[in-house]
Design an enzyme around this catalytic site. Structure first.
Site, PDB file in Angstrom:
ATOM      1  CB  SER A   9      11.501  -1.120   9.624  1.00 10.09           C
ATOM      2  OG  SER A   9      10.777  -0.474   8.600  1.00 10.09           O
ATOM      3  CG  HIS A  34      11.313  -4.740   7.106  1.00  9.95           C
ATOM      4  ND1 HIS A  34      10.843  -6.000   6.762  1.00  9.95           N
ATOM      5  CD2 HIS A  34      10.213  -3.936   7.119  1.00  9.95           C
ATOM      6  CE1 HIS A  34       9.531  -5.950   6.600  1.00  9.95           C
ATOM      7  NE2 HIS A  34       9.125  -4.693   6.796  1.00  9.95           N
ATOM      8  CG  ASP A  36       8.225  -1.306   5.656  1.00 16.98           C
ATOM      9  OD1 ASP A  36       7.701  -2.431   5.594  1.00 16.98           O
ATOM     10  OD2 ASP A  36       8.765  -0.850   6.683  1.00 16.98           O
ATOM     11  CG  MET A  38       4.061   1.608   2.458  1.00 21.10           C
ATOM     12  SD  MET A  38       3.719   2.705   3.833  1.00 21.10           S
ATOM     13  CE  MET A  38       4.573   1.847   5.154  1.00 21.10           C
ATOM     14  CG  HIS A  67       6.382  -5.523   4.180  1.00 23.06           C
ATOM     15  ND1 HIS A  67       6.013  -4.958   5.386  1.00 23.06           N
ATOM     16  CD2 HIS A  67       5.253  -6.110   3.695  1.00 23.06           C
ATOM     17  CE1 HIS A  67       4.733  -5.193   5.626  1.00 23.06           C
ATOM     18  NE2 HIS A  67       4.250  -5.878   4.604  1.00 23.06           N
ATOM     19  CG  MET A  69       2.779  -3.112   3.038  1.00 26.36           C
ATOM     20  SD  MET A  69       3.265  -2.024   4.380  1.00 26.36           S
ATOM     21  CE  MET A  69       5.010  -1.903   4.046  1.00 26.36           C
ATOM     22  CG  MET A 138       1.374  -7.018   8.296  1.00 25.79           C
ATOM     23  SD  MET A 138       3.011  -6.258   8.322  1.00 25.79           S
ATOM     24  CE  MET A 138       2.683  -4.685   9.116  1.00 25.79           C
ATOM     25  CG  ASP A 176       6.647  -5.279   9.806  1.00 21.38           C
ATOM     26  OD1 ASP A 176       7.048  -4.356  10.531  1.00 21.38           O
ATOM     27  OD2 ASP A 176       6.514  -5.162   8.562  1.00 21.38           O
TER      28      ASP A 176
HETATM   29  C1  DX5 Z   1       4.323  -0.866   8.715  1.00 22.61           C
HETATM   30  C2  DX5 Z   1       5.623  -1.425   8.204  1.00 22.61           C
HETATM   31  C3  DX5 Z   1       6.610  -1.720   9.268  1.00 22.61           C
HETATM   32  C4  DX5 Z   1       7.066  -0.508  10.038  1.00 22.61           C
HETATM   33  C5  DX5 Z   1       7.329  -0.958  11.442  1.00 22.61           C
HETATM   34  O1  DX5 Z   1       3.389  -0.858   7.705  1.00 22.61           O
HETATM   35  O2  DX5 Z   1       5.398  -2.625   7.504  1.00 22.61           O
HETATM   36  O3  DX5 Z   1       7.732  -2.420   8.756  1.00 22.61           O
HETATM   37  O4  DX5 Z   1       8.217   0.095   9.518  1.00 22.61           O
HETATM   38  O5  DX5 Z   1       7.598   0.152  12.201  1.00 22.61           O
HETATM   39  P1  DX5 Z   1       7.526   0.116  13.788  1.00 22.61           P
HETATM   40  O6  DX5 Z   1       8.539  -0.858  14.261  1.00 22.61           O
HETATM   41  O7  DX5 Z   1       7.850   1.528  14.155  1.00 22.61           O
HETATM   42  O8  DX5 Z   1       6.122  -0.277  14.170  1.00 22.61           O
HETATM   43 ZN    ZN Z   2       7.191  -3.874   6.995  1.00 19.64          ZN
END
Ligand code: DX5
Ligand code: ZN
Length: 223
Positions: A9, A34, A36, A38, A67, A69, A138, A176
């Protein structure tokens, strides 16, 4: 069980040295990167968006596992597809018309993913399984990297695997949040196919080695 797919990620990478981090990913055994996204509304944090995706796309040779969010993700699906996403995950909790959204992701030429928050039962997906390529479970509340793995997730993965088998679905199970060498094998035995790992990869002394170890992390259950 084959070797798992591994998706480091980007959230845990050093953003001041993004090109170096991406070169490391290119050299590694990682299967995806990956990414992310947000929005500060669906989750209480803001990460990165299109300009970063564009820059990452230029340097990263691995397929991008995006991903989202974000609330009302339909507004941006086309942009993420054009930006180079291979897989787009929307959150079940953020979609009023999930069937339509997933169909649209496939029409855009991407694989359709659905992410489930820790409180959302896997059975909610029973009637859209045909529209799904990947289910992202998740194992932390989304919004931040580096959180502790929620142990109940293991049972949830096993339940989802049963649901997929019962419905002859070939959707993959991705996990994840808080994933590392300490829980990888248990998750794979429960039915996970793809491991997302942020801090356990980029926070490791040797990230290449951390990825290699995750790729080789499956161990058979002793009867
Ligand atoms: C959290 C993200 C994850 C995050 C995971 O909201 O969706 O992808 O980067 O990070 P680790 O592996 O550090 O928990
Ligand atoms: Zn993620």
């Amino acid at each position: 069980m084959n070797r798992p797919l591994v998706a480091p990620s980007l959230l845990a990478a050093d953003f001041a040295n993004l090109q170096r981090e991406l070169e490391l990913i290119n050299q590694s055994e990682a299967d995806y990167l990956h990414f992310d996204v947000m929005d500060g509304e669906f989750v209480p944090n803001i990460s990165f968006g299109f300009p970063v995706l564009e820059a990452v796309r230029r340097h990263c040779q691995k397929p991008l596992d995006v991903h989202l969010m974000i609330t009302k993700p339909d507004r941006y699906l086309e942009d993420f597809a054009k930006g180079g996403a291979s897989v787009i995950h929307v959150h079940y909790e953020a979609c009023t018309h999930l069937h339509r959204t997933l169909t649209y992701i496939r029409e855009l030429g991407c694989q359709a993913g659905v992410a489930l928050n820790p409180h959302t039962p896997v059975t909610e997906l029973e009637d859209v399984l045909e529209q799904i390529d990947v289910i992202l479970i998740m194992s932390v509340n989304p919004g931040f990297g580096g959180q502790s793995f929620i142990p109940h997730t293991i049972r949830k993965v096993a339940k989802l695997k049963e649901l997929l088998l019962a419905n002859h679905s070939s959707a993959l199970i991705e996990i994840d949040g808080g994933v590392g060498l300490n829980n990888a094998s248990t998750l794979l035995n429960a039915g996970a196919d793809i491991l997302v790992a942020g801090s356990s990869v980029f926070g490791a002394h040797d990230p290449l080695e951390a990825i290699r170890k995750l790729k080789n992390s499956w161990q058979p259950l002793v009867a």
